[in-house]
Design a protein around this motif. Structure first.
Motif, short mmCIF file in Angstrom:
data_model
loop_
_atom_site.label_atom_id
_atom_site.label_comp_id
_atom_site.label_asym_id
_atom_site.label_seq_id
_atom_site.Cartn_x
_atom_site.Cartn_y
_atom_site.Cartn_z
N PHE A 44 0.88 -1.10 -0.17
CA PHE A 44 -0.13 0.29 -0.06
C PHE A 44 0.74 1.14 -0.09
N GLN A 45 0.54 2.13 -1.10
CA GLN A 45 1.37 3.41 -0.91
C GLN A 45 0.09 4.66 -1.12
N LYS A 46 0.59 5.93 -0.91
CA LYS A 46 -0.22 6.87 -1.05
C LYS A 46 0.88 8.12 -1.52
N LYS A 47 0.43 8.74 -2.57
CA LYS A 47 1.12 9.72 -3.34
C LYS A 47 0.60 10.88 -3.58
N GLY A 48 0.93 12.13 -3.16
CA GLY A 48 0.19 13.36 -3.35
C GLY A 48 -0.13 13.81 -1.80
N ASP A 49 -1.08 14.88 -2.02
CA ASP A 49 -1.54 15.36 -0.68
C ASP A 49 -2.80 16.10 -0.81
N PHE A 50 -3.34 16.67 0.34
CA PHE A 50 -4.70 17.41 0.33
C PHE A 50 -4.65 18.51 -0.87
N LEU A 51 -3.62 19.30 -0.90
CA LEU A 51 -3.68 20.60 -1.64
C LEU A 51 -3.51 20.08 -3.46
N ASN A 52 -2.86 18.83 -3.57
CA ASN A 52 -2.69 18.64 -5.10
C ASN A 52 -3.45 17.26 -5.54
N GLY A 53 -4.09 16.66 -4.69
CA GLY A 53 -4.90 15.50 -4.93
C GLY A 53 -3.75 14.23 -4.67
N ALA A 54 -4.48 13.16 -4.39
CA ALA A 54 -3.63 11.98 -3.91
C ALA A 54 -4.05 10.65 -4.71
N ALA A 55 -3.24 9.91 -4.87
CA ALA A 55 -3.52 8.57 -5.49
C ALA A 55 -3.07 7.39 -4.49
N PHE A 56 -3.88 6.63 -4.12
CA PHE A 56 -3.67 5.52 -3.28
C PHE A 56 -3.50 4.16 -3.89
N SER A 57 -2.48 3.39 -3.75
CA SER A 57 -2.39 2.19 -4.59
C SER A 57 -2.12 0.93 -3.62
N ALA A 58 -2.64 -0.09 -4.02
CA ALA A 58 -1.98 -1.47 -3.39
C ALA A 58 -2.19 -2.55 -4.41
N ARG A 59 -1.33 -3.72 -4.30
CA ARG A 59 -1.40 -4.64 -5.32
C ARG A 59 -1.23 -6.30 -4.42
N VAL A 60 -1.76 -6.98 -5.19
CA VAL A 60 -1.58 -8.65 -4.68
C VAL A 60 -1.11 -9.23 -6.08
N GLN A 61 -0.48 -10.47 -5.47
CA GLN A 61 -0.11 -11.57 -6.54
C GLN A 61 -0.68 -12.87 -6.05
N VAL A 62 -1.60 -13.21 -7.18
CA VAL A 62 -2.25 -14.44 -6.93
C VAL A 62 -1.96 -15.63 -7.97
N VAL A 133 -9.86 17.16 -1.47
CA VAL A 133 -10.71 15.89 -0.82
C VAL A 133 -9.81 15.19 0.08
N GLY A 134 -10.27 14.98 1.19
CA GLY A 134 -9.16 14.00 2.17
C GLY A 134 -9.80 12.79 2.26
N ALA A 135 -8.87 11.74 2.48
CA ALA A 135 -9.30 10.28 2.74
C ALA A 135 -8.40 9.95 3.78
N SER A 136 -8.70 9.19 4.62
CA SER A 136 -7.89 8.43 5.70
C SER A 136 -7.26 7.30 5.06
N ARG A 137 -5.82 7.32 5.21
CA ARG A 137 -5.01 6.26 4.48
C ARG A 137 -5.55 4.88 5.11
N ASP A 138 -5.54 4.82 6.41
CA ASP A 138 -6.04 3.51 6.98
C ASP A 138 -7.42 2.97 6.45
N THR A 139 -8.22 3.98 6.18
CA THR A 139 -9.61 3.75 5.75
C THR A 139 -9.44 3.17 4.32
N VAL A 140 -8.60 3.71 3.56
CA VAL A 140 -8.54 3.44 1.93
C VAL A 140 -7.62 2.16 1.85
N LYS A 141 -6.63 1.97 2.81
CA LYS A 141 -6.12 0.58 2.67
C LYS A 141 -6.98 -0.63 3.06
N ARG A 142 -7.83 -0.27 4.00
CA ARG A 142 -8.95 -1.36 4.45
C ARG A 142 -9.56 -1.54 3.40
#
Length: 156
Positions: A44-62, A133-142
């Protein structure tokens, strides 16, 4: 017959022998070290911030899961979280979804990318929010990992 040994020739032969030895050692170390798969939560990663916008990403391998099957599993998983699937393209491994608009916010995009490497499928989800727009890192990760961790190989 006289054999001429040049010091430079000996150095080159000695160096190439050392290089082969080094490469062989490195190759054996790679084989002896087990590959450690990253969990969704670790990726899980977060790039960006409240002022510029943000992108949250996560990945799995199956292992043993196709792109088509992964997308067919993700549609109802996302729907249970009220996330609408907009489009799916199995040939490119891209699924577009969105967190629907509410009275307080516009629809927010979720992009899913899937790619095969032999029998191993990598699925990455990216949730993008605009500036202001704000978002909680933990909520998005969940939410992201909650969805991705439900992907199962076809044998299960």
């Amino acid at each position: 017959m006289m054999v001429h040994h040049d010091l430079d020739d000996c150095f080159i032969l000695h160096s190439s022998a050392n290089m082969r030895s080094l490469l062989l050692t490195l190759a054996l170390m790679c084989l002896a070290t087990p590959a450690v798969a990253t969990t969704c939560e670790e990726s899980f990663q977060k790039k960006g911030d409240f002022l510029n916008g943000a992108a949250f990403s996560a990945r799995v391998q199956v292992e043993g899961l196709s792109i088509e099957r992964a997308f067919s599993q993700l549609r109802p998983i996302l729907a249970r979280e009220s996330i609408k699937t907009i489009s799916t393209d199995v040939s490119t491994g891209v699924m577009k979804a969105e967190n629907p608009a509410t009275a307080f916010q516009r629809a927010l995009p979720i992009d899913v990318f899937a790619s095969m490497d032999g029998n191993l499928l990598t699925v990455e989800m990216i949730f993008t929010i605009p500036s202001g727009v704000g978002a909680s890192r933990d909520t998005v990760k969940r939410y992201l990992c909650g969805a991705l961790n439900q992907l199962l190989p076809k044998t299960q």
